[in-house]
Design a protein around this motif. Sequence first.
Motif, PDB file in Angstrom:
ATOM      1  N   MET B 209       0.996  -1.199   0.037  1.00 57.69           N
ATOM      2  CA  MET B 209      -0.120   0.073  -0.091  1.00 57.69           C
ATOM      3  C   MET B 209       0.874   1.023   0.045  1.00 57.69           C
ATOM      4  SD  MET B 209      -2.977  -1.403   2.611  1.00 57.69           S
ATOM      5  CE  MET B 209      -3.976  -0.073   2.936  1.00 57.69           C
ATOM      6  N   ILE B 210       0.310   2.541  -0.265  1.00 56.15           N
ATOM      7  CA  ILE B 210       1.067   3.706  -0.251  1.00 56.15           C
ATOM      8  C   ILE B 210       0.590   4.500   0.655  1.00 56.15           C
ATOM      9  CG2 ILE B 210       1.760   3.576  -2.701  1.00 56.15           C
ATOM     10  CD1 ILE B 210      -0.736   5.403  -3.254  1.00 56.15           C
ATOM     11  N   GLU B 211      -0.444   4.117   1.513  1.00 55.84           N
ATOM     12  CA  GLU B 211      -0.813   5.156   2.589  1.00 55.84           C
ATOM     13  C   GLU B 211       0.135   5.540   3.762  1.00 55.84           C
ATOM     14  OE1 GLU B 211      -2.607   3.032   1.044  1.00 55.84           O
ATOM     15  OE2 GLU B 211      -4.858   3.808   0.600  1.00 55.84           O
ATOM     16  N   PRO B 212       0.130   6.612   4.175  1.00 56.84           N
ATOM     17  CA  PRO B 212       1.105   6.643   5.216  1.00 56.84           C
ATOM     18  C   PRO B 212       0.633   6.136   6.775  1.00 56.84           C
ATOM     19  CG  PRO B 212      -0.069   8.910   4.871  1.00 56.84           C
ATOM     20  CD  PRO B 212      -0.388   7.799   3.864  1.00 56.84           C
ATOM     21  N   SER B 213       1.489   6.005   7.502  1.00 61.25           N
ATOM     22  CA  SER B 213       0.922   5.052   8.689  1.00 61.25           C
ATOM     23  C   SER B 213       2.146   5.205   9.599  1.00 61.25           C
ATOM     24  CB  SER B 213       0.618   3.888   8.489  1.00 61.25           C
ATOM     25  OG  SER B 213       0.530   3.045   9.599  1.00 61.25           O
ATOM     26  N   PRO B 214       1.795   5.562  11.076  1.00 57.98           N
ATOM     27  CA  PRO B 214       3.018   5.512  11.920  1.00 57.98           C
ATOM     28  C   PRO B 214       3.485   4.155  12.152  1.00 57.98           C
ATOM     29  CG  PRO B 214       0.477   5.656  13.173  1.00 57.98           C
ATOM     30  CD  PRO B 214       0.351   5.893  11.622  1.00 57.98           C
ATOM     31  N   LEU B 215       2.820   3.100  11.619  1.00 55.65           N
ATOM     32  CA  LEU B 215       3.536   1.541  11.638  1.00 55.65           C
ATOM     33  C   LEU B 215       4.882   1.897  10.837  1.00 55.65           C
ATOM     34  CD1 LEU B 215       0.135  -0.594  11.158  1.00 55.65           C
ATOM     35  CD2 LEU B 215       1.682   0.062  13.330  1.00 55.65           C
ATOM     36  N   ARG B 216       4.612   2.792  10.002  1.00 57.13           N
ATOM     37  CA  ARG B 216       6.125   2.791   9.092  1.00 57.13           C
ATOM     38  C   ARG B 216       7.317   3.302   9.691  1.00 57.13           C
ATOM     39  NH1 ARG B 216       4.597   1.729   3.705  1.00 57.13           N
ATOM     40  NH2 ARG B 216       2.202   2.203   3.072  1.00 57.13           N
ATOM     41  N   ASP B 217       7.131   3.775  10.794  1.00 56.55           N
ATOM     42  CA  ASP B 217       8.220   4.341  11.764  1.00 56.55           C
ATOM     43  C   ASP B 217       8.660   3.215  12.774  1.00 56.55           C
ATOM     44  OD1 ASP B 217       8.230   6.841  10.442  1.00 56.55           O
ATOM     45  OD2 ASP B 217       6.593   7.406  11.830  1.00 56.55           O
ATOM     46  N   VAL B 218       8.263   1.984  12.553  1.00 51.49           N
ATOM     47  CA  VAL B 218       8.652   1.077  13.463  1.00 51.49           C
ATOM     48  C   VAL B 218       9.215  -0.096  12.784  1.00 51.49           C
ATOM     49  CG1 VAL B 218       7.840  -0.432  15.558  1.00 51.49           C
ATOM     50  CG2 VAL B 218       6.588   1.524  14.743  1.00 51.49           C
ATOM     51  N   SER B 219      10.273  -0.765  13.603  1.00 50.78           N
ATOM     52  CA  SER B 219      11.246  -1.761  12.723  1.00 50.78           C
ATOM     53  C   SER B 219      10.341  -3.356  13.020  1.00 50.78           C
ATOM     54  CB  SER B 219      12.431  -1.930  13.451  1.00 50.78           C
ATOM     55  OG  SER B 219      12.398  -2.521  14.586  1.00 50.78           O
ATOM     56  N   PHE B 220      10.704  -4.045  12.281  1.00 51.54           N
ATOM     57  CA  PHE B 220      10.093  -5.406  12.373  1.00 51.54           C
ATOM     58  C   PHE B 220      10.191  -5.965  13.909  1.00 51.54           C
ATOM     59  CE2 PHE B 220       9.468 -10.024  12.254  1.00 51.54           C
ATOM     60  CZ  PHE B 220       8.326 -10.191  11.390  1.00 51.54           C
ATOM     61  N   ASN B 221      11.135  -5.866  14.504  1.00 49.23           N
ATOM     62  CA  ASN B 221      11.674  -6.387  15.712  1.00 49.23           C
ATOM     63  C   ASN B 221      10.757  -5.598  17.228  1.00 49.23           C
ATOM     64  OD1 ASN B 221      13.101  -8.591  15.209  1.00 49.23           O
ATOM     65  ND2 ASN B 221      15.027  -7.371  15.145  1.00 49.23           N
ATOM     66  N   GLN B 222      10.684  -4.175  16.665  1.00 54.48           N
ATOM     67  CA  GLN B 222       9.873  -3.337  17.738  1.00 54.48           C
ATOM     68  C   GLN B 222       8.415  -3.395  17.570  1.00 54.48           C
ATOM     69  OE1 GLN B 222      11.824   0.256  16.660  1.00 54.48           O
ATOM     70  NE2 GLN B 222      12.454   0.657  18.868  1.00 54.48           N
ATOM     71  N   LEU B 223       7.848  -3.806  16.368  1.00 53.56           N
ATOM     72  CA  LEU B 223       6.460  -3.875  16.061  1.00 53.56           C
ATOM     73  C   LEU B 223       5.777  -5.113  17.060  1.00 53.56           C
ATOM     74  CD1 LEU B 223       4.167  -2.457  14.455  1.00 53.56           C
ATOM     75  CD2 LEU B 223       4.237  -4.317  12.940  1.00 53.56           C
ATOM     76  N   ASP B 224       4.611  -4.800  17.638  1.00 50.06           N
ATOM     77  CA  ASP B 224       3.801  -5.773  18.209  1.00 50.06           C
ATOM     78  C   ASP B 224       2.456  -5.504  17.938  1.00 50.06           C
ATOM     79  OD1 ASP B 224       2.723  -4.282  20.326  1.00 50.06           O
ATOM     80  OD2 ASP B 224       4.257  -4.753  21.509  1.00 50.06           O
ATOM     81  N   ALA B 225       1.529  -6.565  18.139  1.00 49.04           N
ATOM     82  CA  ALA B 225       0.079  -6.615  17.610  1.00 49.04           C
ATOM     83  C   ALA B 225      -0.573  -5.585  18.241  1.00 49.04           C
ATOM     84  CB  ALA B 225      -0.496  -8.090  17.827  1.00 49.04           C
ATOM     85  N   SER B 226      -0.298  -5.145  19.661  1.00 48.42           N
ATOM     86  CA  SER B 226      -1.165  -4.205  20.134  1.00 48.42           C
ATOM     87  C   SER B 226      -0.865  -2.861  19.530  1.00 48.42           C
ATOM     88  CB  SER B 226      -0.736  -3.896  21.579  1.00 48.42           C
ATOM     89  OG  SER B 226       0.565  -3.838  21.790  1.00 48.42           O
ATOM     90  N   MET B 227       0.109  -2.511  18.990  1.00 47.16           N
ATOM     91  CA  MET B 227       0.355  -1.200  18.069  1.00 47.16           C
ATOM     92  C   MET B 227      -0.731  -1.324  16.701  1.00 47.16           C
ATOM     93  SD  MET B 227       4.497  -1.083  18.130  1.00 47.16           S
ATOM     94  CE  MET B 227       5.642  -1.268  19.431  1.00 47.16           C
ATOM     95  N   ILE B 228      -0.714  -2.499  16.194  1.00 49.25           N
ATOM     96  CA  ILE B 228      -1.621  -2.573  15.051  1.00 49.25           C
ATOM     97  C   ILE B 228      -2.862  -2.265  15.469  1.00 49.25           C
ATOM     98  CG2 ILE B 228      -2.097  -3.941  13.059  1.00 49.25           C
ATOM     99  CD1 ILE B 228       0.458  -5.495  13.504  1.00 49.25           C
ATOM    100  N   THR B 229      -3.401  -3.014  16.398  1.00 51.44           N
ATOM    101  CA  THR B 229      -4.641  -2.659  17.075  1.00 51.44           C
ATOM    102  C   THR B 229      -4.916  -1.261  17.494  1.00 51.44           C
ATOM    103  OG1 THR B 229      -4.658  -4.907  18.030  1.00 51.44           O
ATOM    104  CG2 THR B 229      -6.128  -3.519  18.914  1.00 51.44           C
TER     105      THR B 229
END
Lengths: 333, 333
Positions: B209-229
């Motif tokens: 996708m091309i939409e901006p998102s705060p998730l784009r500032d988080v690395s794979f190792n830092q991301l967890d499911a609660s951030m996506i929720t």
Amino acid sequence: MSDITKDIIPVVIGIDIGGTNTKFGFVDKEGNCLEEGSMPTKAEQEIKQFLPRLYQSIDDLLKTISIPVEIRGIGIGVPNGNYYTGTVEDAANINWGKMVPLAYLVQEHYKLPTVLTNDANAAAIGEMLFGVAQGMKDFIIITLGTGLGSGLVANGQLIYGHDGFAGELGHLIVDPNGRFHGNSNQGVLEAYVSATGIKRTAFEMMAKMIEPSPLRDVSFNQLDASMITDAALKGDAIAIACFEYTGRLLGMKLADAVAHLSPEAIVLFGGLTKAGKYLLEPTKKYMEAYLFPIYRNKVKLLISGLEGKNAAVLGASALIWSELEKKKEITVQ
Amino acid sequence: MSDITKDIIPVVIGIDIGGTNTKFGFVDKEGNCLEEGSMPTKAEQEIKQFLPRLYQSIDDLLKTISIPVEIRGIGIGVPNGNYYTGTVEDAANINWGKMVPLAYLVQEHYKLPTVLTNDANAAAIGEMLFGVAQGMKDFIIITLGTGLGSGLVANGQLIYGHDGFAGELGHLIVDPNGRFHGNSNQGVLEAYVSATGIKRTAFEMMAKMIEPSPLRDVSFNQLDASMITDAALKGDAIAIACFEYTGRLLGMKLADAVAHLSPEAIVLFGGLTKAGKYLLEPTKKYMEAYLFPIYRNKVKLLISGLEGKNAAVLGASALIWSELEKKKEITVQ
């Protein structure tokens, strides 16, 4: 209650209603069919015309039995038969309408305990009482006919589900963008794994492969699954590829079924099993490959023990025998 | 056996052993947790070191209860716990080795009836006794944690299967050529539908996708499911697309589960359910779309009734309460 004399043999009537023929027989507790008969279902008829013909045929058959019998109950296997309600709901290919209280009607006529379920569930109980699943508490039967039916047993009991319609593995999703299929979803298992499914596969294989094959001389409307089986048994490359493909999809969805129920065995029943190793080997190979490791090399893949006998009548008989057994348990306690 | 005085409250000990923490509590027959505690599992320890710590913690907790109780039995939920054998076999992430007879060891120590099963099965019994599945005889629970667990109930009984390991819906095959997944097969459901699965989905969606998102500032190792929720609840397009994708795959495989068991309800449990409609709506939509028509608009999709409470301890308690109930029935007859 004990039998008054040892010479009177307790039997049940097992009835299997199919889209084309209705079969019935008198079956004792050991699964011996004393006498059996059949009549055309005439699926275009209403239930009011079907039942008098059925009663007449059964009564005629009873007269041919020379030894004294006592009829204890009636079991019926019928498409879309609902065990809980005793009704047949929108049976595919039979013109009985939306809802027929078949168990009630038959019970009123004969004044005998009557139960029904769908044909695959009846086959499962047949295998449990008289076939290869004797003594098993957890197993699955897959019936491979025009479609794909199934009966699931867990904790020694058939799984009917909340509405009586559990165990429709023919309608598992293989590929949401896959083959179209009559009154079900796109890409369901029985559009691939069934007599009609393997015929469609044969046409895909003829398009994809270049090997010569006698199947290339047969039109779509003329081809049937037994021709593919015969060709496979003669070593035909196209036919063998059809069974390999069928076995891969069946094996993959059986792996899913195992992840649900972890059965002791999966019993295959029906015409396609005549291909023997050409069906069994790929099914086993892919099932094992797709199984979650804790299930590997534990699940037996068996061919029905009722094949060749009148399995559907035995299944319907087993259904009512097991029901009478339950009642006895309740009475004894 | 009746209680000597009405003032002594019968309770059981419910124990939930996880890879990180072990929780326990004293629970009465109505599902009230009188007192609960927890300790680190220290998964790297052997069972010989784990058990004395557990006994000590439970004994300490018992001392804090001011009212008189009588402990009737012990229920344990533990990864790869086998109900039939009372053993724990190769528990993921716990260093107890190939086979530990945990029920036997605990029973010997406390001289009380002790049963165990895996955590998702315990959750199913918890829902049946104390949660949203009260009175249901056919239902499925799906636990959405690090992985995807499940407990299946048919005919009012948990399905343990032939070997005690039935109900591993996290290991259904979604795509044989799909995501790799630790000790299971390629493309299994929990590689998509779980806390770790949706994180992987988020990275696919950020790529697609091309939409901006705060998730784009988080690395794979830092991301967890609660951030996506959290992002989904704030209307983030990428996060909402992740739940749509998760719900589609979950809905598709739940349709398959319904074709097996035809349950009255499917109960969802765990962190991902906090996304509410963003998970439920696509799951429901796709489940209905992929269901064989006879099942449509019949199956309830529910959120756990134990969410927020100590569900795992209640589940383990429900397991032993239901076992004690069975024994009582046998004694009464």
